[in-house]
Design a protein around this motif. Structure first.
Motif, PDB file in Angstrom:
ATOM      1  N   LEU A  42      11.342  75.195  29.230  1.00 51.51           N
ATOM      2  CA  LEU A  42      10.994  75.556  30.611  1.00 51.51           C
ATOM      3  C   LEU A  42      12.189  75.370  31.540  1.00 51.51           C
ATOM      4  CD1 LEU A  42       8.879  76.537  32.557  1.00 51.51           C
ATOM      5  CD2 LEU A  42       8.018  74.191  32.752  1.00 51.51           C
ATOM      6  N   ALA A  43      13.009  74.350  31.289  1.00 51.58           N
ATOM      7  CA  ALA A  43      14.202  74.138  32.108  1.00 51.58           C
ATOM      8  C   ALA A  43      15.151  75.331  32.002  1.00 51.58           C
ATOM      9  CB  ALA A  43      14.904  72.852  31.684  1.00 51.58           C
ATOM     10  N   VAL A  44      15.336  75.861  30.799  1.00 57.21           N
ATOM     11  CA  VAL A  44      16.217  77.018  30.608  1.00 57.21           C
ATOM     12  C   VAL A  44      15.602  78.254  31.256  1.00 57.21           C
ATOM     13  CG1 VAL A  44      17.224  78.583  28.912  1.00 57.21           C
ATOM     14  CG2 VAL A  44      17.324  76.110  28.544  1.00 57.21           C
ATOM     15  N   PHE A  47      16.184  77.951  34.954  1.00 59.57           N
ATOM     16  CA  PHE A  47      17.590  78.186  35.281  1.00 59.57           C
ATOM     17  C   PHE A  47      17.907  79.682  35.299  1.00 59.57           C
ATOM     18  CE2 PHE A  47      21.810  79.057  33.422  1.00 59.57           C
ATOM     19  CZ  PHE A  47      22.605  78.646  34.488  1.00 59.57           C
ATOM     20  N   LEU A  48      17.467  80.401  34.275  1.00 58.02           N
ATOM     21  CA  LEU A  48      17.757  81.836  34.209  1.00 58.02           C
ATOM     22  C   LEU A  48      17.063  82.595  35.338  1.00 58.02           C
ATOM     23  CD1 LEU A  48      17.555  82.397  30.348  1.00 58.02           C
ATOM     24  CD2 LEU A  48      19.616  82.269  31.766  1.00 58.02           C
ATOM     25  N   LYS A  49      15.849  82.184  35.693  1.00 60.38           N
ATOM     26  CA  LYS A  49      15.159  82.821  36.812  1.00 60.38           C
ATOM     27  C   LYS A  49      15.874  82.539  38.126  1.00 60.38           C
ATOM     28  CE  LYS A  49      10.449  83.123  34.945  1.00 60.38           C
ATOM     29  NZ  LYS A  49      10.260  84.578  35.233  1.00 60.38           N
ATOM     30  N   MET A  50      16.381  81.317  38.283  1.00 63.88           N
ATOM     31  CA  MET A  50      17.125  80.966  39.494  1.00 63.88           C
ATOM     32  C   MET A  50      18.415  81.780  39.598  1.00 63.88           C
ATOM     33  SD  MET A  50      16.561  76.845  39.426  1.00 63.88           S
ATOM     34  CE  MET A  50      14.946  76.117  39.762  1.00 63.88           C
ATOM     35  N   LEU A  85      20.395  73.752  27.219  1.00 67.21           N
ATOM     36  CA  LEU A  85      20.687  74.060  28.616  1.00 67.21           C
ATOM     37  C   LEU A  85      22.176  73.993  28.938  1.00 67.21           C
ATOM     38  CD1 LEU A  85      19.702  74.686  31.491  1.00 67.21           C
ATOM     39  CD2 LEU A  85      19.400  72.223  31.836  1.00 67.21           C
ATOM     40  N   GLY A  86      22.858  72.918  28.544  1.00 64.09           N
ATOM     41  CA  GLY A  86      24.274  72.764  28.892  1.00 64.09           C
ATOM     42  C   GLY A  86      25.134  73.931  28.461  1.00 64.09           C
ATOM     43  N   PRO A  87      25.150  74.269  27.166  1.00 64.16           N
ATOM     44  CA  PRO A  87      25.936  75.425  26.714  1.00 64.16           C
ATOM     45  C   PRO A  87      25.483  76.745  27.333  1.00 64.16           C
ATOM     46  CG  PRO A  87      25.430  73.996  24.860  1.00 64.16           C
ATOM     47  CD  PRO A  87      24.641  73.484  26.030  1.00 64.16           C
ATOM     48  N   ILE A  88      24.178  76.891  27.578  1.00 62.46           N
ATOM     49  CA  ILE A  88      23.684  78.120  28.206  1.00 62.46           C
ATOM     50  C   ILE A  88      24.210  78.231  29.634  1.00 62.46           C
ATOM     51  CG2 ILE A  88      21.607  79.276  29.078  1.00 62.46           C
ATOM     52  CD1 ILE A  88      20.167  78.259  26.536  1.00 62.46           C
ATOM     53  N   VAL A  89      24.238  77.106  30.359  1.00 65.63           N
ATOM     54  CA  VAL A  89      24.790  77.103  31.719  1.00 65.63           C
ATOM     55  C   VAL A  89      26.247  77.540  31.702  1.00 65.63           C
ATOM     56  CG1 VAL A  89      25.488  75.603  33.629  1.00 65.63           C
ATOM     57  CG2 VAL A  89      23.194  75.391  32.660  1.00 65.63           C
ATOM     58  N   GLN A  90      27.026  77.025  30.756  1.00 63.34           N
ATOM     59  CA  GLN A  90      28.437  77.392  30.665  1.00 63.34           C
ATOM     60  C   GLN A  90      28.611  78.858  30.297  1.00 63.34           C
ATOM     61  OE1 GLN A  90      30.983  75.430  31.624  1.00 63.34           O
ATOM     62  NE2 GLN A  90      29.337  74.036  32.241  1.00 63.34           N
ATOM     63  N   PHE A  91      27.783  79.352  29.398  1.00 64.23           N
ATOM     64  CA  PHE A  91      27.846  80.750  28.997  1.00 64.23           C
ATOM     65  C   PHE A  91      27.529  81.668  30.174  1.00 64.23           C
ATOM     66  CE2 PHE A  91      25.662  84.549  27.329  1.00 64.23           C
ATOM     67  CZ  PHE A  91      26.667  85.077  26.533  1.00 64.23           C
ATOM     68  N   VAL A  92      26.483  81.320  30.910  1.00 63.34           N
ATOM     69  CA  VAL A  92      26.089  82.116  32.077  1.00 63.34           C
ATOM     70  C   VAL A  92      27.170  82.064  33.153  1.00 63.34           C
ATOM     71  CG1 VAL A  92      24.433  82.220  33.987  1.00 63.34           C
ATOM     72  CG2 VAL A  92      23.611  81.936  31.643  1.00 63.34           C
ATOM     73  N   LEU A 214      16.422  71.559  35.500  1.00 61.56           N
ATOM     74  CA  LEU A 214      16.184  70.523  34.499  1.00 61.56           C
ATOM     75  C   LEU A 214      15.031  69.616  34.904  1.00 61.56           C
ATOM     76  CD1 LEU A 214      17.108  69.104  31.875  1.00 61.56           C
ATOM     77  CD2 LEU A 214      18.634  67.711  33.309  1.00 61.56           C
ATOM     78  N   VAL A 215      15.044  69.162  36.150  1.00 62.79           N
ATOM     79  CA  VAL A 215      13.978  68.274  36.626  1.00 62.79           C
ATOM     80  C   VAL A 215      12.639  68.996  36.597  1.00 62.79           C
ATOM     81  CG1 VAL A 215      13.096  66.991  38.612  1.00 62.79           C
ATOM     82  CG2 VAL A 215      15.523  66.864  38.022  1.00 62.79           C
ATOM     83  N   PHE A 216      12.599  70.233  37.052  1.00 62.34           N
ATOM     84  CA  PHE A 216      11.357  70.999  37.022  1.00 62.34           C
ATOM     85  C   PHE A 216      10.821  71.117  35.607  1.00 62.34           C
ATOM     86  CE2 PHE A 216       9.345  75.150  36.243  1.00 62.34           C
ATOM     87  CZ  PHE A 216       8.210  75.003  37.011  1.00 62.34           C
TER      88      PHE A 216
END
Length: 274
Positions: A42-44, A47-50, A85-92, A214-216
Motif C-alpha cells: 500500500l505504501a508503494v 507513492f506512485l499515486k502521489m 519502496l526505497g529502490p522504487i523511489v530511486q527508480f522513479v 510509507l506512514v499511510f
C-alpha cells in the motif's frame, strides 16, 4: 552482462517515459497477504499515486518468489523489475518524478530519519506480531502464508519463514520482548509521528513526500486489518491527527469518482477506517 553495461542499460531505461502498462505485483489480497506485506504494498501504491504515475495492481500467489529481492511489492516497468519502496523511489526519481525535491537538506535528513523509525518500529512490530505471537501465528499467519501450497510444502515454508523472522528478532534484540512491550513501541512511534505531523495535512509542507506514503501504508493497514485482538489498532486510534491523515490520503488518492474506495486497498477482513 558486465556491471558497467548493466548500469548503462539501467540508466537508459530509467529516462524512458513511464509506460501505460506498468504493473505492481503483490500477494493475493483476500486469501494470502499478511499485515506487513500489505502495508509495504500500500505504501508503494500511495507513492506512485502521489507521483501521478499509473500502475496496474496484479495479485499473484507466488509474488514473493517472483520478486528480485524476495520481498513485495515489486513493479514491472518496461524491461525493469524493481522491488521495495526505497529502490522504487530511486527508480522513479531517475525518471524525473520526486516528491521531496522541494525539501532542503535538513528536511531530507529528517524525512529519512522518520522513515527509518517507521521501518524499525512499525514494520518490525508487524513482523513480530505475525510470527512471534502464537495466537496470531496459528489463527492468521500460518493459514494465510501457506494458502497457495499443499502439504508438506506449506508446512516447510511456514517453518522456514518463522525461523528467519525469529532469527532477525534475536539479532535486533526483539526476541525477548513481550507482546505488551511491542505494543508500547508502536505507541511511542505513533506519538513521535503525531507530534511531527501536528495540524499539518502532510509531514512536510502542504504536499506529500515518500514519508507520507510509507506512514499511510502502515497505519491504514493496521487500522483496517482484523487481528486476534484490537490492541494494535487501539494504539493508532489514540492519535486523532494520524487517523485524519489516513482518511485524507485515502479519500484524495484512492477514492473513485463515484465516492467508493478503490478495490486495490480494500481488505477481506477488518473494520472500515474510523
Amino acid at each position: 552482462m558486465s556491471l558497467v553495461t548493466d548500469a548503462f542499460v539501467s540508466q537508459i531505461a530509467a529516462v524512458e517515459p513511464w509506460p501505460g502498462n506498468a504493473a505492481l505485483y503483490q500477494p493475493m489480497k483476500s486469501e494470502q497477504v499478511l499485515l506487513s506485506d500489505n502495508a509495504s504494498c500500500l505504501a508503494v501504491q500511495a507513492f506512485l499515486k502521489m507521483c501521478n504515475l499509473p500502475v496496474q495492481v496484479v495479485c499473484r500467489a507466488n509474488a514473493e518468489y517472483m520478486s528480485p529481492s524476495g520481498k513485495v511489492p515489486f513493479i514491472h516497468v518496461g524491461n525493469q523489475v524493481i522491488s521495495e519502496l526505497g529502490p522504487i523511489v530511486q527508480f522513479v526519481k531517475a525518471k524525473g518524478h520526486s516528491l521531496s525535491d522541494g525539501l532542503d537538506e535538513v528536511q531530507r535528513a529528517e524525512m529519512k530519519a522518520y522513515m527509518e523509525l517507521v521501518n524499525n518500529m512499525l514494520l518490525t512490530a508487524e513482523l513480530y506480531i505475525q510470527w512471534c505471537d502464537e495466537a496470531t501465528l496459528e489463527e492468521i499467519t500460518q493459514p494465510r502464508y501457506s494458502y497457495p501450497y499443499s502439504w508438506p510444502l506449506n508446512y516447510f515454508l511456514v517453518f522456514q519463514r518463522k525461523w528467519e523472522i525469529k532469527r532477525k528478532m534475536k539479532a535486533i534484540g526483539w526476541a525477548t520482548k513481550t507482546l505488551e512491550q511491542v505494543f508500547e513501541d508502536v505507541d511511542q512511534c505513533c506519538q513521535a509521528l503525531s507530534q511531527r505531523l501536528g495540524t499539518q495535512s502532510y509531514f512536510f509542507n502542504k504536499q506529500p513526500t515518500e514519508l507520507d506514503a510509507l506512514v499511510f501504508g502502515h497505519l491504514f493497514t493496521i487500522l483496517t486489518t482484523q487481528l486476534t485482538n484490537d490492541e494494535l489498532q487501539e494504539k493508532v486510534k489514540n492519535y486523532s491527527n494520524l487517523i485524519a491523515f489516513c482518511r485524507r490520503i485515502e479519500q484524495h488518492y484512492f477514492e473513485d469518482h463515484d465516492g467508493s474506495i478503490s478495490s486495490s486497498i480494500k481488505l477481506s477482513k477488518g473494520p472500515t477506517l474510523p
